[in-house]
Scaffold this motif. Structure first.
Motif, PDB file in Angstrom:
ATOM      1  N   GLN A 228      26.699 -19.120  67.573  1.00  0.00           N
ATOM      2  CA  GLN A 228      27.628 -19.367  66.473  1.00  0.00           C
ATOM      3  C   GLN A 228      27.672 -20.837  66.073  1.00  0.00           C
ATOM      4  N   ILE A 229      27.430 -21.720  67.028  1.00  0.00           N
ATOM      5  CA  ILE A 229      27.506 -23.161  66.784  1.00  0.00           C
ATOM      6  C   ILE A 229      26.205 -23.807  67.253  1.00  0.00           C
ATOM      7  N   VAL A 230      25.498 -24.446  66.323  1.00  0.00           N
ATOM      8  CA  VAL A 230      24.209 -25.069  66.652  1.00  0.00           C
ATOM      9  C   VAL A 230      24.174 -26.464  66.051  1.00  0.00           C
ATOM     10  N   TYR A 231      23.993 -27.456  66.910  1.00  0.00           N
ATOM     11  CA  TYR A 231      23.919 -28.850  66.480  1.00  0.00           C
ATOM     12  C   TYR A 231      22.502 -29.369  66.704  1.00  0.00           C
ATOM     13  N   LEU A 232      21.859 -29.788  65.628  1.00  0.00           N
ATOM     14  CA  LEU A 232      20.457 -30.227  65.687  1.00  0.00           C
ATOM     15  C   LEU A 232      20.251 -31.575  65.012  1.00  0.00           C
ATOM     16  N   ARG A 233      21.257 -32.379  64.963  1.00  0.00           N
ATOM     17  CA  ARG A 233      21.222 -33.649  64.243  1.00  0.00           C
ATOM     18  C   ARG A 233      20.059 -34.534  64.702  1.00  0.00           C
ATOM     19  N   ARG A 234      19.314 -35.046  63.717  1.00  0.00           N
ATOM     20  CA  ARG A 234      18.227 -36.018  63.899  1.00  0.00           C
ATOM     21  C   ARG A 234      17.061 -35.509  64.745  1.00  0.00           C
ATOM     22  N   ASN A 235      16.831 -34.202  64.716  1.00  0.00           N
ATOM     23  CA  ASN A 235      15.594 -33.650  65.278  1.00  0.00           C
ATOM     24  C   ASN A 235      14.599 -33.590  64.119  1.00  0.00           C
ATOM     25  N   ILE A 236      13.870 -34.666  63.946  1.00  0.00           N
ATOM     26  CA  ILE A 236      13.175 -34.912  62.686  1.00  0.00           C
ATOM     27  C   ILE A 236      11.930 -34.061  62.458  1.00  0.00           C
TER      28      ILE A 236
ATOM     29  N   ASN B 292      26.197 -29.475  57.870  1.00  0.00           N
ATOM     30  CA  ASN B 292      25.829 -30.879  57.718  1.00  0.00           C
ATOM     31  C   ASN B 292      24.347 -30.931  57.371  1.00  0.00           C
ATOM     32  N   ILE B 293      24.020 -31.449  56.183  1.00  0.00           N
ATOM     33  CA  ILE B 293      22.621 -31.540  55.735  1.00  0.00           C
ATOM     34  C   ILE B 293      22.287 -32.974  55.333  1.00  0.00           C
ATOM     35  N   ILE B 294      22.892 -33.938  55.988  1.00  0.00           N
ATOM     36  CA  ILE B 294      22.689 -35.353  55.673  1.00  0.00           C
ATOM     37  C   ILE B 294      21.205 -35.709  55.610  1.00  0.00           C
ATOM     38  N   ALA B 295      20.837 -36.462  54.563  1.00  0.00           N
ATOM     39  CA  ALA B 295      19.499 -37.053  54.427  1.00  0.00           C
ATOM     40  C   ALA B 295      18.363 -36.038  54.398  1.00  0.00           C
ATOM     41  N   SER B 296      18.660 -34.814  54.003  1.00  0.00           N
ATOM     42  CA  SER B 296      17.600 -33.807  53.856  1.00  0.00           C
ATOM     43  C   SER B 296      17.034 -33.870  52.438  1.00  0.00           C
TER      44      SER B 296
ATOM     45  N   ASN C  61      24.693 -28.107  62.196  1.00  0.00           N
ATOM     46  CA  ASN C  61      24.489 -29.526  61.908  1.00  0.00           C
ATOM     47  C   ASN C  61      23.005 -29.826  61.961  1.00  0.00           C
ATOM     48  N   VAL C  62      22.411 -30.058  60.796  1.00  0.00           N
ATOM     49  CA  VAL C  62      21.004 -30.448  60.711  1.00  0.00           C
ATOM     50  C   VAL C  62      20.898 -31.780  59.979  1.00  0.00           C
ATOM     51  N   GLY C  63      21.957 -32.587  60.092  1.00  0.00           N
ATOM     52  CA  GLY C  63      21.938 -33.902  59.474  1.00  0.00           C
ATOM     53  C   GLY C  63      20.801 -34.746  60.020  1.00  0.00           C
ATOM     54  N   GLY C  64      20.116 -35.435  59.133  1.00  0.00           N
ATOM     55  CA  GLY C  64      19.007 -36.275  59.559  1.00  0.00           C
ATOM     56  C   GLY C  64      17.718 -35.529  59.827  1.00  0.00           C
TER      57      GLY C  64
ATOM     58  N   ASP D  81      28.746 -31.703  54.527  1.00  0.00           N
ATOM     59  CA  ASP D  81      28.395 -33.120  54.443  1.00  0.00           C
ATOM     60  C   ASP D  81      26.963 -33.201  53.930  1.00  0.00           C
ATOM     61  N   MET D  82      26.806 -33.689  52.712  1.00  0.00           N
ATOM     62  CA  MET D  82      25.478 -33.808  52.111  1.00  0.00           C
ATOM     63  C   MET D  82      25.192 -35.261  51.753  1.00  0.00           C
ATOM     64  N   SER D  83      25.777 -36.175  52.501  1.00  0.00           N
ATOM     65  CA  SER D  83      25.548 -37.606  52.277  1.00  0.00           C
ATOM     66  C   SER D  83      24.072 -37.949  52.446  1.00  0.00           C
ATOM     67  N   GLY D  84      23.619 -38.891  51.644  1.00  0.00           N
ATOM     68  CA  GLY D  84      22.241 -39.355  51.776  1.00  0.00           C
ATOM     69  C   GLY D  84      21.188 -38.410  51.233  1.00  0.00           C
ATOM     70  N   CYS D  85      21.605 -37.363  50.531  1.00  0.00           N
ATOM     71  CA  CYS D  85      20.641 -36.436  49.918  1.00  0.00           C
ATOM     72  C   CYS D  85      20.275 -36.981  48.533  1.00  0.00           C
ATOM     73  N   LYS D  86      19.137 -37.600  48.434  1.00  0.00           N
ATOM     74  CA  LYS D  86      18.774 -38.370  47.247  1.00  0.00           C
ATOM     75  C   LYS D  86      18.448 -37.532  46.020  1.00  0.00           C
TER      76      LYS D  86
END
Length: 265
Positions: free
Chosen positions: A122-130, A177-181, A151-154, A204-209
């Motif tokens: 139910q909860i998966v955090y994968l931040r900055r696994n590039i 969280n989809i930061i910088a995708s 969370n897949v930010g970064g 959170d979609m910060s940094g999505c250019k």
């Protein structure tokens, strides 16, 4: 005075002292962990997790069938570790966030395997696994129908295909969280077309250019439960989004929003 001092300086139990001793001398006890009772394994696993001592080699020695939450954020593991999680089929939460630096050792192959062996996630955090690609997120969405926090930010390789899959299959998704995708307005549109739009409370979609005002307006119009909306550092988003957001905040629904953050270019 003696009673006061004893209450302040609590003496660790024999159980606590023993588990800490195992951690301090892990190289001597590692092989014996196979036969360790489940309650002791759980305590050892928690300490190993906090200290970043879990590896591809020892993870299977401390897993227990009833494990529900696993924090690997401080440990150096790879896909090999994820391949060994088939024994914890009822895992609900997995934290693979990378905080200090980007992680390259987890790939889509590991996440795809995880999604098939742990369908109750139910909860998966994968931040900055590039090195994660859309295939990983598509597999999670399709194989883990109860997914509610992701969370897949970064994760810089992710595109609209990930959002399309989440919109189609992740009906319970509340936090994203989809930061910088690499997502675009089309991906946000696909997400808003899905059933999750009615339960989504945080994005959170910060940094999505590649995002523009259209993405913000779609979320404000399509997600009635939205409480947290973050879109800082998105150069394609203009003053129009600020105006739309202010209008939303003045409405009855908007009054319930808890946090907003943006940068206008």
């Amino acid at each position: 005075m003696a009673a006061t001092e004893s209450s302040i300086f609590a003496i660790p139990s024999l159980f606590q002292a023993s588990t800490k001793a195992v951690i301090h001398n892990l190289h001597n006890y590692e092989e014996s962990l196979w036969e360790t009772p489940e309650n002791i394994k759980q305590a050892i696993l928690r300490l190993m997790s906090k200290r970043g001592l879990i590896t591809d080699e020892n993870i299977d020695k401390v897993l227990t069938p009833r494990l529900r939450s696993l924090d690997l954020s401080g440990s150096k593991v790879s896909d090999e570790c994820l391949f060994k999680l088939s024994s914890v089929r009822h895992l609900v939460k997995l934290d693979l966030n990378s905080f200090k630096e980007s992680n390259q050792s987890i790939t889509s192959a590991g996440i795809i395997s995880l999604s098939k062996t742990c369908p109750y996630l139910q909860i998966v955090y994968l931040r900055r696994n590039i090195n994660l690609t859309d295939d990983a997120i598509c597999a999670l969405s399709e194989n883990c129908p109860m997914l509610r926090e992701l969370n897949v930010g970064g994760c810089i390789l992710l595109t609209d295909s990930s959002l399309r899959a989440l919109g189609e299959s992740s009906k319970s998704l509340k936090s994203l969280n989809i930061i910088a995708s690499q997502v675009t307005d089309d991906g946000i549109h696909s997400l808003c077309q899905g059933d999750c739009s009615q339960v989504l409370t945080e994005i959170d979609m910060s940094g999505c250019k590649h995002l523009t005002d259209e993405a913000v307006e779609l979320l404000l119009q399509s997600c009635p439960q939205l409480r947290i909306l973050l879109f800082a550092r998105c150069p394609g988003i203009t003053e129009n989004s600020r105006i739309a957001l202010e209008e939303k905040l003045l409405s009855t629904e908007g009054a319930q929003m808890k946090q907003v953050s943006w940068t206008i270019y």
